[in-house]
Design a protein around this motif. Structure first.
Motif, PDB file in Angstrom:
ATOM      1  N   LYS A 106      -6.663  16.028  11.446  1.00  0.00           N
ATOM      2  CA  LYS A 106      -5.332  16.063  11.971  1.00  0.00           C
ATOM      3  C   LYS A 106      -5.144  15.262  13.185  1.00  0.00           C
ATOM      4  N   ILE A 107      -6.338  14.565  13.803  1.00  0.00           N
ATOM      5  CA  ILE A 107      -6.361  13.321  13.983  1.00  0.00           C
ATOM      6  C   ILE A 107      -6.161  12.220  13.378  1.00  0.00           C
ATOM      7  N   LEU A 108      -6.748  12.166  12.706  1.00  0.00           N
ATOM      8  CA  LEU A 108      -6.668  10.647  12.164  1.00  0.00           C
ATOM      9  C   LEU A 108      -5.600  10.328  10.652  1.00  0.00           C
ATOM     10  N   SER A 109      -4.390  11.693  11.029  1.00  0.00           N
ATOM     11  CA  SER A 109      -3.261  11.380   9.950  1.00  0.00           C
ATOM     12  C   SER A 109      -3.712  11.739   8.214  1.00  0.00           C
ATOM     13  N   ASN A 110      -4.991  12.037   7.729  1.00  0.00           N
ATOM     14  CA  ASN A 110      -5.465  12.097   6.938  1.00  0.00           C
ATOM     15  C   ASN A 110      -4.429  11.608   5.722  1.00  0.00           C
ATOM     16  N   THR A 111      -4.013  10.575   5.715  1.00  0.00           N
ATOM     17  CA  THR A 111      -3.948   9.178   5.080  1.00  0.00           C
ATOM     18  C   THR A 111      -4.142   8.397   4.278  1.00  0.00           C
ATOM     19  N   TYR A 112      -4.074   8.934   3.123  1.00  0.00           N
ATOM     20  CA  TYR A 112      -5.141   7.430   2.222  1.00  0.00           C
ATOM     21  C   TYR A 112      -4.563   7.682   0.480  1.00  0.00           C
ATOM     22  N   SER A 113      -4.970   6.418   0.599  1.00  0.00           N
ATOM     23  CA  SER A 113      -3.963   5.847  -1.281  1.00  0.00           C
ATOM     24  C   SER A 113      -5.936   5.807  -2.093  1.00  0.00           C
ATOM     25  N   LEU A 114      -5.526   6.399  -2.933  1.00  0.00           N
ATOM     26  CA  LEU A 114      -6.326   5.611  -4.417  1.00  0.00           C
ATOM     27  C   LEU A 114      -6.096   4.595  -4.865  1.00  0.00           C
ATOM     28  N   VAL A 115      -6.428   3.116  -5.284  1.00  0.00           N
ATOM     29  CA  VAL A 115      -6.550   1.897  -5.644  1.00  0.00           C
ATOM     30  C   VAL A 115      -6.686   2.628  -7.288  1.00  0.00           C
ATOM     31  N   HIS A 116      -6.299   1.180  -7.944  1.00  0.00           N
ATOM     32  CA  HIS A 116      -7.294   0.997  -9.051  1.00  0.00           C
ATOM     33  C   HIS A 116      -8.323  -0.837  -8.622  1.00  0.00           C
ATOM     34  N   GLY A 117      -9.386  -0.658  -9.566  1.00  0.00           N
ATOM     35  CA  GLY A 117     -10.568  -1.264  -9.157  1.00  0.00           C
ATOM     36  C   GLY A 117     -11.621  -0.546  -8.595  1.00  0.00           C
ATOM     37  N   GLY A 118     -12.848  -1.679  -7.840  1.00  0.00           N
ATOM     38  CA  GLY A 118     -14.427  -1.368  -8.625  1.00  0.00           C
ATOM     39  C   GLY A 118     -14.441  -2.043  -8.991  1.00  0.00           C
ATOM     40  N   TYR A 119     -16.483  -1.997  -8.493  1.00  0.00           N
ATOM     41  CA  TYR A 119     -16.843  -1.843  -9.703  1.00  0.00           C
ATOM     42  C   TYR A 119     -18.353  -1.346  -9.882  1.00  0.00           C
ATOM     43  N   GLU A 120     -18.649  -1.518 -11.196  1.00  0.00           N
ATOM     44  CA  GLU A 120     -20.294  -0.769 -11.653  1.00  0.00           C
ATOM     45  C   GLU A 120     -21.322  -1.882 -10.783  1.00  0.00           C
ATOM     46  N   PHE A 121     -22.531  -1.019 -10.940  1.00  0.00           N
ATOM     47  CA  PHE A 121     -23.903  -1.881  -9.781  1.00  0.00           C
ATOM     48  C   PHE A 121     -23.824  -2.910  -9.986  1.00  0.00           C
ATOM     49  N   ASN A 122     -24.374  -3.238 -11.434  1.00  0.00           N
ATOM     50  CA  ASN A 122     -23.788  -4.529 -12.139  1.00  0.00           C
ATOM     51  C   ASN A 122     -23.222  -5.606 -11.953  1.00  0.00           C
ATOM     52  N   GLY A 123     -22.162  -4.979 -11.273  1.00  0.00           N
ATOM     53  CA  GLY A 123     -20.759  -6.538 -10.551  1.00  0.00           C
ATOM     54  C   GLY A 123     -20.143  -6.111 -11.629  1.00  0.00           C
ATOM     55  N   ASP A 124     -19.678  -5.425 -12.847  1.00  0.00           N
ATOM     56  CA  ASP A 124     -18.875  -5.245 -13.693  1.00  0.00           C
ATOM     57  C   ASP A 124     -17.573  -4.516 -12.969  1.00  0.00           C
ATOM     58  N   GLU A 125     -16.252  -4.768 -13.439  1.00  0.00           N
ATOM     59  CA  GLU A 125     -15.305  -4.964 -12.845  1.00  0.00           C
ATOM     60  C   GLU A 125     -15.398  -2.922 -13.287  1.00  0.00           C
ATOM     61  N   ILE A 126     -14.898  -2.434 -12.813  1.00  0.00           N
ATOM     62  CA  ILE A 126     -14.442  -0.815 -13.642  1.00  0.00           C
ATOM     63  C   ILE A 126     -13.025  -0.620 -14.246  1.00  0.00           C
ATOM     64  N   VAL A 127     -12.314  -1.162 -14.086  1.00  0.00           N
ATOM     65  CA  VAL A 127     -11.103  -1.324 -13.982  1.00  0.00           C
ATOM     66  C   VAL A 127     -10.399  -2.337 -12.739  1.00  0.00           C
ATOM     67  N   PRO A 128      -8.892  -3.333 -14.133  1.00  0.00           N
ATOM     68  CA  PRO A 128      -8.276  -4.643 -12.402  1.00  0.00           C
ATOM     69  C   PRO A 128      -7.669  -4.044 -11.525  1.00  0.00           C
ATOM     70  N   PHE A 129      -8.244  -4.855 -10.965  1.00  0.00           N
ATOM     71  CA  PHE A 129      -7.359  -4.394  -8.383  1.00  0.00           C
ATOM     72  C   PHE A 129      -6.015  -4.689  -9.458  1.00  0.00           C
ATOM     73  N   ASP A 130      -5.347  -4.021  -8.900  1.00  0.00           N
ATOM     74  CA  ASP A 130      -4.128  -4.020  -8.677  1.00  0.00           C
ATOM     75  C   ASP A 130      -3.293  -4.453  -7.391  1.00  0.00           C
TER      76      ASP A 130
END
Length: 517
Positions: A106-130
């Motif tokens: 509650k103090i920290l505001s609980n504000t978040y957003s999940l966006v496209h992107g991220g990497y596999e452990f070998n450095g490959d993109e999971i999905v393109p970054f937007d």
């Protein structure tokens, strides 16, 4: 030229001044105050007055503080955090703030957003970054958050997406908005690293109060020529500027200062350190002159994280621990304590509470206070209490040992007088006249540190090249924290094979230290 070191503990605030040969010329122990800052001011004033030196000749000032820890535990002065996790849709099943205590979200505001992107452990993109998606999120957060926490999946492999978000945050919300990137804070493991990054962002307001307060306290005493540093929790220092962006690294710095101070006072590089305070005893492990790092995930204020922390066992035994006789004739020790009120409440100081310090004086182990006031303590009670104190210490030491062989122990802390001079499983006990302020000494003699951790595939990169790359990155962190590049040396290299990943995948962690001149 002189160095000034201050360490703020739960019971006492200690200060020392060391000369250019790193010899202690003045030391002081004062009570920690509720507002912390006045206690720091008080200790600086007293230690300078005692030393009788020209303050213009103090060229370095170091502070170890518990304020970041206290802010999280007590839920005060924390900022509102906006979290951008780069990892949609792969990580949507576990949202940010999962398993967090509700009062802090509650103090920290609980504000978040999940966006496209991220990497596999070998450095490959999971999905393109937007990029457009991130811009929309940041625009919607204008004037709603105090800082941004950016967390990318496997950003320890590649952090370029986190850096893109950081740049966009400054472009849209202004350069003054603080941004934490998880790749510079936590270890492998998304949720623990995310939690540490959120806490780091929440602490920006706290660390500003700390750095401003320290600067003002020094200025008030006329100390204007000193470079200023905060202590990190690995036994090294960081510049004030670096601390402002990495406040979470101050958490746990108190015990590490004691361990580093103990190493200096005893001239030992490998030993157990027993730091007995007013309320608790911390047992740590000295490895090659530095605290051993915990291999377990660390919980801070009810939040599980995976950023580095020293391997410390805390037990409820201190110089102010309360002794009670039970109806069956047995004696209990603690875990409650009179704490900083020991000079009013302990029997040896004219109070009515029986403490471990009273037992130590009764048994002739110390001359504190007025020994006549504890003569009436029953001899059997005193012996039973000391047996219990010994049992608690020996049990703690046994839990921290890695083998059954006897080990050397360095005894420090203001409550060290309650420890017996012989302990099972201990080959030798080292003590020093300045052991009571070992934490402040540890802060003062510390070097500037850098640490880097990354996952490499040894089928893709040669082992020696991977270690060299990690060393270079750790060196860069040390330089950012205030070290001179030519003074940096590698303290440790850890390699952990990841059996679940192909390609001879290995986690490499490198720690380096250097000086500021």
């Amino acid at each position: 030229m002189y160095k000034l070191g201050i360490d703020v503990g739960g019971t006492n605030t200690d200060a020392v001044i060391l000369n250019q040969d790193l010899k202690v010329i003045s030391s002081i122990k004062t009570h920690t105050t509720e507002d912390i800052e006045s206690g720091i001011n008080n200790s600086i004033h007293k230690v300078i007055k005692q030393s009788n030196i020209d303050v213009k000749n103090i060229n370095e000032a170091m502070l170890g503080t518990t304020q970041a820890t206290n802010a999280i535990v007590e839920r005060h002065s924390l900022g509102k955090v906006g979290i951008i996790r780069i990892g949609y849709p792969a990580t949507a099943s576990i949202l940010p703030y999962t398993e967090w205590p509700k009062d802090i979200t509650k103090i920290l505001s609980n504000t978040y957003s999940l966006v496209h992107g991220g990497y596999e452990f070998n450095g490959d993109e999971i999905v393109p970054f937007d990029e457009a998606e991130v811009k929309d999120v940041l625009n919607s957060w204008k004037n709603k958050v105090d800082g941004i926490a950016v967390v990318g999946v496997f950003s320890s492999i590649n952090n370029d997406q986190e850096q893109k978000v950081e740049k966009l945050a400054h472009d849209i919300l202004g350069d003054a908005i603080p941004v934490s990137c998880s790749s510079t804070i936590g270890s492998i493991g998304l949720i623990g690293r995310e939690n540490a990054t959120i806490l780091n962002t929440a602490l920006f307001k706290v660390i500003k109060l700390v750095t401003d307060g320290f600067h003002n306290a020094l200025k008030q005493e006329g100390i204007t020529n000193a470079k200023q540093y905060l202590c990190q929790n690995d036994g090294t220092l960081m510049s004030m500027e670096y601390a402002k962006s990495h406040p979470i690294l101050t958490i746990g710095s108190g015990p590490t200062n004691s361990i580093r101070g103990a190493a200096y006072l005893s001239n030992q590089k490998d030993a157990l350190v027993l730091d007995i305070g007013g309320t608790t005893s911390d047992i740590g492990v000295l490895v090659n002159g530095f605290p051993r790092e915990s291999s377990k995930s660390v919980t801070v204020g009810g939040i599980q994280t995976n950023f580095r922390m020293p391997d410390i066992l805390s037990v409820g035994l201190g110089g102010g621990s309360i002794i009670r006789e039970q109806p069956d004739g047995s004696v209990t020790v603690g875990p409650d304590s009179v704490g900083y009120k020991i000079t009013q409440e302990a029997k040896v100081f004219g109070g009515n509470t029986l403490t471990t310090t009273d037992i130590a004086v009764k048994l002739g182990m110390s001359n504190l206070g007025n020994p006549e006031l504890v003569e009436s303590i029953n001899d059997k009670t005193a012996k039973k209490a000391m047996d219990k104190i010994t049992e608690i210490i020996e049990d703690g030491i046994d839990r921290m040992k890695t083998s059954s062989t006897d080990v050397p122990v360095i005894l420090v802390g203001g409550g060290a007088i309650i420890a017996p001079n012989k302990l099972k499983g201990v080959s030798k006990i080292y003590t020093d006249e300045f052991g009571g302020v070992a934490n402040a000494i540890g802060a003062t003699i510390a070097q500037i540190g850098g640490e880097y951790e990354k996952v490499y595939q040894y089928v893709e990169i040669k082992r020696k090249d991977a270690i060299k790359d990690a060393e270079n990155q750790a060196n860069e962190q040390a330089v950012n924290a205030g070290a001179v590049g030519s003074t940096i040396e590698t303290v440790s290299v850890e390699e952990t094979p990841l059996s679940y990943a192909p390609g001879d995948t290995t986690r490499v962690k490198v720690k380096v230290v250097g000086s500021n001149h």
